[in-house]
Write a protein that holds these residues in place. Sequence first.
Motif, PDB file in Angstrom:
ATOM      1  N   MET A   5      41.272  39.896  39.898  1.00 33.30           N
ATOM      2  CA  MET A   5      42.378  40.661  39.316  1.00 33.30           C
ATOM      3  C   MET A   5      42.209  42.149  39.597  1.00 33.30           C
ATOM      4  O   MET A   5      43.188  42.844  39.906  1.00 33.30           O
ATOM      5  CB  MET A   5      42.460  40.402  37.814  1.00 33.30           C
ATOM      6  N   ASN A   6      40.994  42.656  39.506  1.00 37.88           N
ATOM      7  CA  ASN A   6      40.734  44.053  39.848  1.00 37.88           C
ATOM      8  C   ASN A   6      41.107  44.335  41.298  1.00 37.88           C
ATOM      9  O   ASN A   6      41.679  45.383  41.601  1.00 37.88           O
ATOM     10  CB  ASN A   6      39.261  44.403  39.628  1.00 37.88           C
ATOM     11  N   THR A   7      40.788  43.416  42.179  1.00 40.12           N
ATOM     12  CA  THR A   7      41.094  43.584  43.600  1.00 40.12           C
ATOM     13  C   THR A   7      42.600  43.599  43.824  1.00 40.12           C
ATOM     14  O   THR A   7      43.114  44.439  44.579  1.00 40.12           O
ATOM     15  CB  THR A   7      40.445  42.450  44.412  1.00 40.12           C
ATOM     16  N   VAL A   8      43.323  42.703  43.162  1.00 39.99           N
ATOM     17  CA  VAL A   8      44.785  42.650  43.310  1.00 39.99           C
ATOM     18  C   VAL A   8      45.420  43.948  42.803  1.00 39.99           C
ATOM     19  O   VAL A   8      46.294  44.527  43.463  1.00 39.99           O
ATOM     20  CB  VAL A   8      45.364  41.424  42.579  1.00 39.99           C
ATOM     21  N   ILE A   9      44.979  44.426  41.658  1.00 43.41           N
ATOM     22  CA  ILE A   9      45.510  45.677  41.112  1.00 43.41           C
ATOM     23  C   ILE A   9      45.202  46.841  42.048  1.00 43.41           C
ATOM     24  O   ILE A   9      46.058  47.700  42.299  1.00 43.41           O
ATOM     25  CB  ILE A   9      44.948  45.930  39.696  1.00 43.41           C
ATOM     26  N   PRO A  82      35.650  40.569  47.731  1.00 43.91           N
ATOM     27  CA  PRO A  82      36.207  40.603  49.085  1.00 43.91           C
ATOM     28  C   PRO A  82      37.404  39.671  49.194  1.00 43.91           C
ATOM     29  O   PRO A  82      37.448  38.599  48.578  1.00 43.91           O
ATOM     30  CB  PRO A  82      35.051  40.130  49.962  1.00 43.91           C
ATOM     31  N   LEU A  83      38.386  40.082  49.969  1.00 42.87           N
ATOM     32  CA  LEU A  83      39.580  39.255  50.132  1.00 42.87           C
ATOM     33  C   LEU A  83      39.346  38.105  51.086  1.00 42.87           C
ATOM     34  O   LEU A  83      39.805  36.997  50.868  1.00 42.87           O
ATOM     35  CB  LEU A  83      40.734  40.106  50.651  1.00 42.87           C
ATOM     36  N   PHE A  84      38.654  38.397  52.159  1.00 41.29           N
ATOM     37  CA  PHE A  84      38.428  37.389  53.186  1.00 41.29           C
ATOM     38  C   PHE A  84      36.936  37.116  53.282  1.00 41.29           C
ATOM     39  O   PHE A  84      36.153  38.021  53.492  1.00 41.29           O
ATOM     40  CB  PHE A  84      38.950  37.862  54.539  1.00 41.29           C
TER      41      PHE A  84
END
Length: 94
Positions: A5-9, A82-84
């Motif tokens: 969620m932190n990454t998405v924000i 990390p996203l990927f």
Amino acid sequence: MNKKMNTVIFIVAGTIVNLVLALLCIGVLLFVVGRFAGALGDKAASLVPFAFVGGVLIAMIVYQKLTRWVIERFDLSDKLSPLFVLKHKKTRRD
């Protein structure tokens, strides 16, 4: 909140910042082209597409540097995931 969620924000906020930077850079470059339109004559109109492309490229470079600075400054590397993720194939040994 978890890391995902932190990454998405962070990405959503970064996208908004990147769009604002792009519009700002494009506006500045169009202003510069407009200022020199009298000196350039008919060539000024042919520079407008380059102002758009240049503005987007400058915004991308500034965004990358700004993102690195924010992550290092506020120590966000351990709070973002990390996203990927690269998955390595296991090789079978004979």
